[in-house]
Design a protein around this motif. Structure first.
Motif, PDB file in Angstrom:
ATOM      1  N   ALA A  57       3.942 -12.780  16.838  1.00  0.00           N
ATOM      2  CA  ALA A  57       2.942 -12.791  15.764  1.00  0.00           C
ATOM      3  C   ALA A  57       3.203 -11.659  14.786  1.00  0.00           C
ATOM      4  O   ALA A  57       3.710 -10.604  15.161  1.00  0.00           O
ATOM      5  N   ASP A  58       2.876 -11.914  13.536  1.00  0.00           N
ATOM      6  CA  ASP A  58       2.905 -10.857  12.531  1.00  0.00           C
ATOM      7  C   ASP A  58       1.563 -10.154  12.586  1.00  0.00           C
ATOM      8  O   ASP A  58       0.603 -10.584  11.953  1.00  0.00           O
ATOM      9  N   SER A  59       1.490  -9.074  13.358  1.00  0.00           N
ATOM     10  CA  SER A  59       0.178  -8.485  13.599  1.00  0.00           C
ATOM     11  C   SER A  59      -0.109  -7.250  12.742  1.00  0.00           C
ATOM     12  O   SER A  59      -1.227  -6.780  12.714  1.00  0.00           O
ATOM     13  N   ARG A  60       0.894  -6.714  12.031  1.00  0.00           N
ATOM     14  CA  ARG A  60       0.619  -5.583  11.133  1.00  0.00           C
ATOM     15  C   ARG A  60       0.038  -6.141   9.842  1.00  0.00           C
ATOM     16  O   ARG A  60       0.516  -7.128   9.300  1.00  0.00           O
ATOM     17  N   VAL A  61      -1.017  -5.495   9.363  1.00  0.00           N
ATOM     18  CA  VAL A  61      -1.739  -5.993   8.200  1.00  0.00           C
ATOM     19  C   VAL A  61      -1.789  -4.905   7.133  1.00  0.00           C
ATOM     20  O   VAL A  61      -2.019  -3.745   7.446  1.00  0.00           O
ATOM     21  N   GLU A  62      -1.561  -5.301   5.889  1.00  0.00           N
ATOM     22  CA  GLU A  62      -1.764  -4.400   4.755  1.00  0.00           C
ATOM     23  C   GLU A  62      -2.812  -5.034   3.852  1.00  0.00           C
ATOM     24  O   GLU A  62      -2.662  -6.178   3.420  1.00  0.00           O
ATOM     25  N   LEU A  63      -3.846  -4.283   3.577  1.00  0.00           N
ATOM     26  CA  LEU A  63      -4.915  -4.720   2.681  1.00  0.00           C
ATOM     27  C   LEU A  63      -4.683  -4.050   1.340  1.00  0.00           C
ATOM     28  O   LEU A  63      -4.583  -2.829   1.256  1.00  0.00           O
ATOM     29  N   ILE A  64      -4.569  -4.858   0.289  1.00  0.00           N
ATOM     30  CA  ILE A  64      -4.261  -4.345  -1.046  1.00  0.00           C
ATOM     31  C   ILE A  64      -5.470  -4.579  -1.941  1.00  0.00           C
ATOM     32  O   ILE A  64      -5.965  -5.704  -2.053  1.00  0.00           O
ATOM     33  N   PHE A  65      -5.931  -3.484  -2.573  1.00  0.00           N
ATOM     34  CA  PHE A  65      -7.104  -3.561  -3.439  1.00  0.00           C
ATOM     35  C   PHE A  65      -6.803  -2.842  -4.738  1.00  0.00           C
ATOM     36  O   PHE A  65      -6.478  -1.645  -4.729  1.00  0.00           O
ATOM     37  N   ASP A  66      -6.892  -3.564  -5.855  1.00  0.00           N
ATOM     38  CA  ASP A  66      -6.630  -2.982  -7.171  1.00  0.00           C
ATOM     39  C   ASP A  66      -7.912  -2.322  -7.671  1.00  0.00           C
ATOM     40  O   ASP A  66      -8.763  -2.961  -8.283  1.00  0.00           O
ATOM     41  N   LEU A  67      -8.024  -1.040  -7.407  1.00  0.00           N
ATOM     42  CA  LEU A  67      -9.229  -0.285  -7.752  1.00  0.00           C
ATOM     43  C   LEU A  67      -9.391  -0.158  -9.264  1.00  0.00           C
ATOM     44  O   LEU A  67     -10.496  -0.226  -9.786  1.00  0.00           O
ATOM     45  N   ALA A  68      -8.277  -0.006  -9.971  1.00  0.00           N
ATOM     46  CA  ALA A  68      -8.352   0.190 -11.421  1.00  0.00           C
ATOM     47  C   ALA A  68      -8.837  -1.060 -12.143  1.00  0.00           C
ATOM     48  O   ALA A  68      -9.457  -0.973 -13.201  1.00  0.00           O
ATOM     49  N   ALA A  69      -8.582  -2.237 -11.574  1.00  0.00           N
ATOM     50  CA  ALA A  69      -8.926  -3.480 -12.267  1.00  0.00           C
ATOM     51  C   ALA A  69     -10.144  -4.184 -11.684  1.00  0.00           C
ATOM     52  O   ALA A  69     -10.495  -5.270 -12.133  1.00  0.00           O
ATOM     53  N   THR A  70     -10.801  -3.596 -10.701  1.00  0.00           N
ATOM     54  CA  THR A  70     -11.915  -4.280 -10.048  1.00  0.00           C
ATOM     55  C   THR A  70     -13.126  -4.416 -10.972  1.00  0.00           C
ATOM     56  O   THR A  70     -13.376  -3.574 -11.824  1.00  0.00           O
ATOM     57  N   SER A  71     -13.850  -5.508 -10.763  1.00  0.00           N
ATOM     58  CA  SER A  71     -15.091  -5.707 -11.512  1.00  0.00           C
ATOM     59  C   SER A  71     -16.307  -5.480 -10.616  1.00  0.00           C
ATOM     60  O   SER A  71     -17.443  -5.587 -11.071  1.00  0.00           O
ATOM     61  N   ALA A  72     -16.064  -5.145  -9.349  1.00  0.00           N
ATOM     62  CA  ALA A  72     -17.156  -4.964  -8.396  1.00  0.00           C
ATOM     63  C   ALA A  72     -17.871  -3.630  -8.576  1.00  0.00           C
ATOM     64  O   ALA A  72     -19.017  -3.487  -8.171  1.00  0.00           O
ATOM     65  N   LEU A  73     -17.190  -2.657  -9.179  1.00  0.00           N
ATOM     66  CA  LEU A  73     -17.784  -1.333  -9.362  1.00  0.00           C
ATOM     67  C   LEU A  73     -18.084  -1.112 -10.834  1.00  0.00           C
ATOM     68  O   LEU A  73     -17.304  -1.493 -11.701  1.00  0.00           O
ATOM     69  N   GLY A  74     -19.203  -0.463 -11.115  1.00  0.00           N
ATOM     70  CA  GLY A  74     -19.514  -0.081 -12.485  1.00  0.00           C
ATOM     71  C   GLY A  74     -18.575   1.032 -12.937  1.00  0.00           C
ATOM     72  O   GLY A  74     -17.896   1.662 -12.121  1.00  0.00           O
ATOM     73  N   GLU A  75     -18.536   1.298 -14.232  1.00  0.00           N
ATOM     74  CA  GLU A  75     -17.620   2.311 -14.772  1.00  0.00           C
ATOM     75  C   GLU A  75     -17.794   3.692 -14.135  1.00  0.00           C
ATOM     76  O   GLU A  75     -16.812   4.309 -13.758  1.00  0.00           O
ATOM     77  N   PRO A  76     -19.040   4.202 -13.993  1.00  0.00           N
ATOM     78  CA  PRO A  76     -19.160   5.546 -13.387  1.00  0.00           C
ATOM     79  C   PRO A  76     -18.631   5.587 -11.950  1.00  0.00           C
ATOM     80  O   PRO A  76     -17.925   6.520 -11.577  1.00  0.00           O
ATOM     81  N   LEU A  77     -18.955   4.550 -11.158  1.00  0.00           N
ATOM     82  CA  LEU A  77     -18.491   4.518  -9.767  1.00  0.00           C
ATOM     83  C   LEU A  77     -16.980   4.357  -9.710  1.00  0.00           C
ATOM     84  O   LEU A  77     -16.302   4.980  -8.885  1.00  0.00           O
ATOM     85  N   LYS A  78     -16.439   3.502 -10.568  1.00  0.00           N
ATOM     86  CA  LYS A  78     -14.991   3.269 -10.572  1.00  0.00           C
ATOM     87  C   LYS A  78     -14.250   4.555 -10.939  1.00  0.00           C
ATOM     88  O   LYS A  78     -13.260   4.919 -10.300  1.00  0.00           O
TER      89      LYS A  78
END
Length: 144
Positions: free
Chosen positions: A39-60
């Motif tokens: 099994a391919d059990s190693r996992v990498e989670l990639i999150f583009d923090l600079a382009a996210t829309s989930a956070l408001g500008e001050p939080l980002k």
């Protein structure tokens, strides 16, 4: 841990949509065994923090500033390979991302208001120092 299809809840009011999370899978390094290549059990989670829309500008901006040493072009990568199961490694990576973001967007601690010791406290401290010095002086050899 919430289900993987509803997004990642960082804290109340902050949810990262599942579409903004990228996954990469590979084989875990380490000692082999009976089921080493199954099994391919190693996992990498990639999150583009600079382009996210989930956070408001001050939080980002706060998160970008606090996580700047971990970001590559505004992208945060979290690797998890501590479990044999890919599913458990995915859960571990999601939990680690949520914890990291929760700490990064937390409001800064309140400023310390400088204070002075009271006159009585200063006087008591100096009196105690004098008493202690006198005690030590009396321990010396008597002057014959």
């Amino acid at each position: 841990m919430e289900p993987m299809d509803g997004g990642l809840t960082v804290r109340a009011g902050v949810v990262i949509p599942e579409a903004e999370l990228g996954w990469r899978f590979s084989r875990s390094s380490g000692p082999g065994g009976q089921s080493v290549n199954t099994a391919d059990s190693r996992v990498e989670l990639i999150f583009d923090l600079a382009a996210t829309s989930a956070l408001g500008e001050p939080l980002k901006n706060r998160a970008l500033d606090r996580l700047s040493s971990r970001l590559v072009d505004g992208v945060l990568t979290i690797a998890a390979s501590e479990h044999r199961s890919q599913w458990r490694n995915r859960e571990a990576a999601r939990a680690r991302l949520a914890s990291l973001l929760r700490d990064a967007i937390a409001s800064p601690p309140r400023q310390r208001r400088p204070t002075r010791p009271s006159k009585g406290a200063v006087r008591r401290r100096l009196d105690e120092k004098k008493r202690r010095g006198e005690t030590k002086r009396l321990r010396g050899r008597p002057l014959d």
